[in-house]
Design a protein around this motif. Structure first.
Motif, PDB file in Angstrom:
ATOM      1  N   ALA A   1     -10.885  -2.070  13.783  1.00  0.00           N
ATOM      2  CA  ALA A   1     -11.573  -1.482  12.637  1.00  0.00           C
ATOM      3  C   ALA A   1     -11.099  -2.157  11.368  1.00  0.00           C
ATOM      4  O   ALA A   1      -9.900  -2.408  11.199  1.00  0.00           O
ATOM      5  N   LEU A   2     -12.036  -2.493  10.489  1.00  0.00           N
ATOM      6  CA  LEU A   2     -11.701  -3.001   9.164  1.00  0.00           C
ATOM      7  C   LEU A   2     -11.852  -1.857   8.182  1.00  0.00           C
ATOM      8  O   LEU A   2     -12.933  -1.267   8.061  1.00  0.00           O
ATOM      9  N   PHE A   3     -10.764  -1.522   7.498  1.00  0.00           N
ATOM     10  CA  PHE A   3     -10.783  -0.408   6.560  1.00  0.00           C
ATOM     11  C   PHE A   3     -11.110  -0.896   5.154  1.00  0.00           C
ATOM     12  O   PHE A   3     -11.207  -2.088   4.893  1.00  0.00           O
ATOM     13  N   GLY A   4     -11.304   0.039   4.241  1.00  0.00           N
ATOM     14  CA  GLY A   4     -11.798  -0.266   2.905  1.00  0.00           C
ATOM     15  C   GLY A   4     -10.898  -1.196   2.114  1.00  0.00           C
ATOM     16  O   GLY A   4      -9.701  -1.347   2.380  1.00  0.00           O
ATOM     17  N   ASN A   5     -11.478  -1.815   1.109  1.00  0.00           N
ATOM     18  CA  ASN A   5     -10.805  -2.769   0.232  1.00  0.00           C
ATOM     19  C   ASN A   5      -9.572  -2.127  -0.398  1.00  0.00           C
ATOM     20  O   ASN A   5      -9.664  -1.126  -1.111  1.00  0.00           O
ATOM     21  N   THR A   6      -8.407  -2.719  -0.164  1.00  0.00           N
ATOM     22  CA  THR A   6      -7.170  -2.150  -0.706  1.00  0.00           C
ATOM     23  C   THR A   6      -7.139  -2.175  -2.232  1.00  0.00           C
ATOM     24  O   THR A   6      -6.433  -1.389  -2.854  1.00  0.00           O
ATOM     25  N   ARG A   7      -7.917  -3.060  -2.837  1.00  0.00           N
ATOM     26  CA  ARG A   7      -7.895  -3.145  -4.301  1.00  0.00           C
ATOM     27  C   ARG A   7      -8.820  -2.131  -4.965  1.00  0.00           C
ATOM     28  O   ARG A   7      -8.990  -2.162  -6.186  1.00  0.00           O
ATOM     29  N   HIS A   8      -9.396  -1.233  -4.195  1.00  0.00           N
ATOM     30  CA  HIS A   8     -10.039  -0.082  -4.823  1.00  0.00           C
ATOM     31  C   HIS A   8      -8.992   0.870  -5.396  1.00  0.00           C
ATOM     32  O   HIS A   8      -9.321   1.765  -6.163  1.00  0.00           O
ATOM     33  N   HIS A   9      -7.727   0.655  -5.024  1.00  0.00           N
ATOM     34  CA  HIS A   9      -6.624   1.472  -5.523  1.00  0.00           C
ATOM     35  C   HIS A   9      -5.841   0.697  -6.583  1.00  0.00           C
ATOM     36  O   HIS A   9      -5.414  -0.432  -6.322  1.00  0.00           O
ATOM     37  N   PRO A  10      -5.606   1.271  -7.755  1.00  0.00           N
ATOM     38  CA  PRO A  10      -4.801   0.560  -8.761  1.00  0.00           C
ATOM     39  C   PRO A  10      -3.384   0.293  -8.298  1.00  0.00           C
ATOM     40  O   PRO A  10      -2.741  -0.652  -8.760  1.00  0.00           O
ATOM     41  N   GLY A  11      -2.878   1.088  -7.376  1.00  0.00           N
ATOM     42  CA  GLY A  11      -1.508   0.918  -6.909  1.00  0.00           C
ATOM     43  C   GLY A  11      -1.309  -0.226  -5.942  1.00  0.00           C
ATOM     44  O   GLY A  11      -0.168  -0.568  -5.619  1.00  0.00           O
ATOM     45  N   GLU A  12      -2.383  -0.847  -5.483  1.00  0.00           N
ATOM     46  CA  GLU A  12      -2.245  -1.985  -4.570  1.00  0.00           C
ATOM     47  C   GLU A  12      -1.500  -3.129  -5.232  1.00  0.00           C
ATOM     48  O   GLU A  12      -0.490  -3.624  -4.724  1.00  0.00           O
ATOM     49  N   GLU A  13      -1.955  -3.568  -6.407  1.00  0.00           N
ATOM     50  CA  GLU A  13      -1.359  -4.731  -7.057  1.00  0.00           C
ATOM     51  C   GLU A  13      -0.020  -4.414  -7.715  1.00  0.00           C
ATOM     52  O   GLU A  13       0.769  -5.321  -7.970  1.00  0.00           O
ATOM     53  N   SER A  14       0.260  -3.142  -7.975  1.00  0.00           N
ATOM     54  CA  SER A  14       1.557  -2.763  -8.537  1.00  0.00           C
ATOM     55  C   SER A  14       2.562  -2.404  -7.448  1.00  0.00           C
ATOM     56  O   SER A  14       3.678  -1.981  -7.739  1.00  0.00           O
ATOM     57  N   ASN A  15       2.158  -2.559  -6.178  1.00  0.00           N
ATOM     58  CA  ASN A  15       3.035  -2.286  -5.033  1.00  0.00           C
ATOM     59  C   ASN A  15       3.570  -0.857  -5.071  1.00  0.00           C
ATOM     60  O   ASN A  15       4.773  -0.622  -4.890  1.00  0.00           O
ATOM     61  N   ASP A  16       2.666   0.090  -5.276  1.00  0.00           N
ATOM     62  CA  ASP A  16       3.021   1.511  -5.329  1.00  0.00           C
ATOM     63  C   ASP A  16       3.517   1.959  -3.949  1.00  0.00           C
ATOM     64  O   ASP A  16       2.775   1.905  -2.969  1.00  0.00           O
ATOM     65  N   PRO A  17       4.777   2.404  -3.835  1.00  0.00           N
ATOM     66  CA  PRO A  17       5.298   2.803  -2.518  1.00  0.00           C
ATOM     67  C   PRO A  17       4.562   3.987  -1.914  1.00  0.00           C
ATOM     68  O   PRO A  17       4.465   4.098  -0.688  1.00  0.00           O
ATOM     69  N   ALA A  18       4.031   4.874  -2.755  1.00  0.00           N
ATOM     70  CA  ALA A  18       3.276   6.006  -2.233  1.00  0.00           C
ATOM     71  C   ALA A  18       1.987   5.532  -1.571  1.00  0.00           C
ATOM     72  O   ALA A  18       1.578   6.049  -0.519  1.00  0.00           O
ATOM     73  N   LEU A  19       1.325   4.527  -2.180  1.00  0.00           N
ATOM     74  CA  LEU A  19       0.118   3.975  -1.580  1.00  0.00           C
ATOM     75  C   LEU A  19       0.452   3.249  -0.283  1.00  0.00           C
ATOM     76  O   LEU A  19      -0.267   3.382   0.716  1.00  0.00           O
ATOM     77  N   ALA A  20       1.548   2.498  -0.275  1.00  0.00           N
ATOM     78  CA  ALA A  20       1.955   1.801   0.949  1.00  0.00           C
ATOM     79  C   ALA A  20       2.199   2.789   2.075  1.00  0.00           C
ATOM     80  O   ALA A  20       1.836   2.537   3.229  1.00  0.00           O
TER      81      ALA A  20
END
Length: 415
Positions: free
Chosen positions: A128-147
């Motif tokens: 399965a391919l899941f949604g674009n990770t960059r729809h979340h602002p925390g992706e590029e800031s390496n947010d540990p909660a998002l990870a």
């Protein structure tokens, strides 16, 4: 250039030492049927999916997991969150399914309970391919909660996506804080591919062309290659930063992001460079009209670029042409990272000359970066990891490789 099938021997070159040292390869991992895996991919293809090499590079790793009966949740980015260019990945899922010869489920979400349920419901061998990770602002800031939310999609992670290996994002280095991880072959093979161009080699003449618009071409590429290569040819936004640093007016020329930082860095880099840096005295400018250009003309850069005009191409100085002929005669290595001029808009003077030279029999050249590879006609070796490749060529290491080494030393190493 078609690479041979994966073998451990391809990781034994000096250029792969940083990855090999305490980094676990997916090729060494016995895959157990029914295991839940996250595959961190780099499917950042341009709109319209003209160049699919970044997807193609990851197919073999995903197929290995699926063929062994793993349940595979693929995470990738495309576009950027802050400028609204992050797109949905449905077309990517369709293409990936065709390449794998099996259905790839597309799940637009990636952090919800529903997404987790879909990942758990996959049958052995399901992808399965899941949604674009960059729809979340925390992706590029390496947010540990998002990870941590991403990590619920699997119990182990295979890290591919060489094109983002120089970035610390939630979907790569962040995931490695949450789950045991292994380096995908697609990641390691890029290091082997780049080994002939890495580091300083005073026995072999070298020339690097740095174009495009991304800041890392100046902040990473210009800084590192001006110390390790013999000749550096700034182009694109890199040239415009250099010209600004030298006090020239560049009008409406492309400066990319962080123009002031890049201009300031260029001034410092030029002051300490050991490479001979090419700065053209004559350029071609054109009147900017939205995304198109009109009224092209040649000027001497000392005149300054008038308001409303932008640099779209340039002429190679006589000394550079002499050096290129010499290097082509005795053999050399060359890197082209970024399109030198606005080639797709019809301004191909510098690009054509440099490409023709790079195609000479004794010039060992490589093109770096997804846009460069898709825009320029070149039959030689390429790497889709522009910024990652420049970072690795200059530093012989990458944030993702460091994260993989730390991950391998974590308590879950026997998982």
């Amino acid at each position: 250039m078609t690479l041979p099938p994966p073998t451990k021997a391809c990781f034994e070159s000096p250029a792969c030492s940083a990855a090999q040292d305490a980094t676990r390869s997916l090729l060494d991992r016995c895959i157990v049927r029914g295991e839940r895996w996250i595959f961190s991919a780099g499917f950042n293809v341009a709109s319209g999916m003209r160049d699919l090499s970044r997807i193609d590079a990851e197919v073999a790793d995903i197929a290995r997991l699926a063929n062994a009966g793993a349940r595979v949740s693929v995470l990738s980015h495309q576009g950027r969150h802050k400028d609204g260019s992050a797109q949905h990945l449905g077309d990517v899922a369709t293409y990936l399914g065709g390449r794998l010869g099996r259905e790839v489920l597309y799940v637009p979400e990636n952090t919800t309970e529903s997404a987790v349920d879909r990942s758990r419901a996959l049958a052995p061998g399901g992808v399965a391919l899941f949604g674009n990770t960059r729809h979340h602002p925390g992706e590029e800031s390496n947010d540990p909660a998002l990870a941590a939310l991403f990590a619920r999609l699997g119990d182990a992670v295979a890290v591919g996506g060489f094109s983002k290996a120089h970035r610390e994002h939630a979907s790569n280095t962040g995931l490695l804080k949450c789950l045991p991880g292994w380096a995908a072959h697609s990641l390691l093979v890029e290091l082997e591919r780049l080994s002939p161009w890495s580091g300083a080699d005073r026995a072999v003449p070298s020339l690097a062309v740095l174009g495009g618009v991304k800041p890392e071409k100046t902040l990473v590429g210009l800084r590192s290659l001006s110390q390790t290569y013999d000749v550096v040819v700034p182009a694109g936004a890199v040239l415009n930063h250099v010209l600004r640093a030298q006090g020239h007016h560049v009008g409406e020329s492309e400066l990319g992001e962080e123009p002031e930082r890049c201009t300031e860095a260029s001034l410092k880099i030029l002051g300490s460079a050991t490479a001979r840096t090419h700065v053209p005295s004559r350029v071609i400018i054109a009147r900017r009209s939205g995304d198109s250009f009109a009224d092209p003309r040649e000027i001497r850069i000392a005149e300054g670029v008038p308001s409303g005009f932008a640099i779209v191409d340039f002429f190679l100085e006589g000394w550079l042409q002499d050096v290129m002929r010499e290097f082509a005669g005795i053999g050399c290595r060359a890197v082209i990272a970024g399109t030198p001029s606005l080639f797709l808009q019809g301004f191909g003077h510098a690009s054509t000359q440099l490409l023709d030279w790079a195609s000479a029999p004794r010039v060992k050249a490589i093109l770096l970066g997804g846009d460069t590879v898709s825009e320029l006609p070149f039959a030689g070796p390429t790497s889709t990891g522009g910024g990652s490749a420049l970072c690795y060529l200059g530093e012989a290491d990458l944030p993702v490789l460091r994260a993989l080494r730390e991950n391998a030393a974590a308590p879950w190493t026997e998982t």
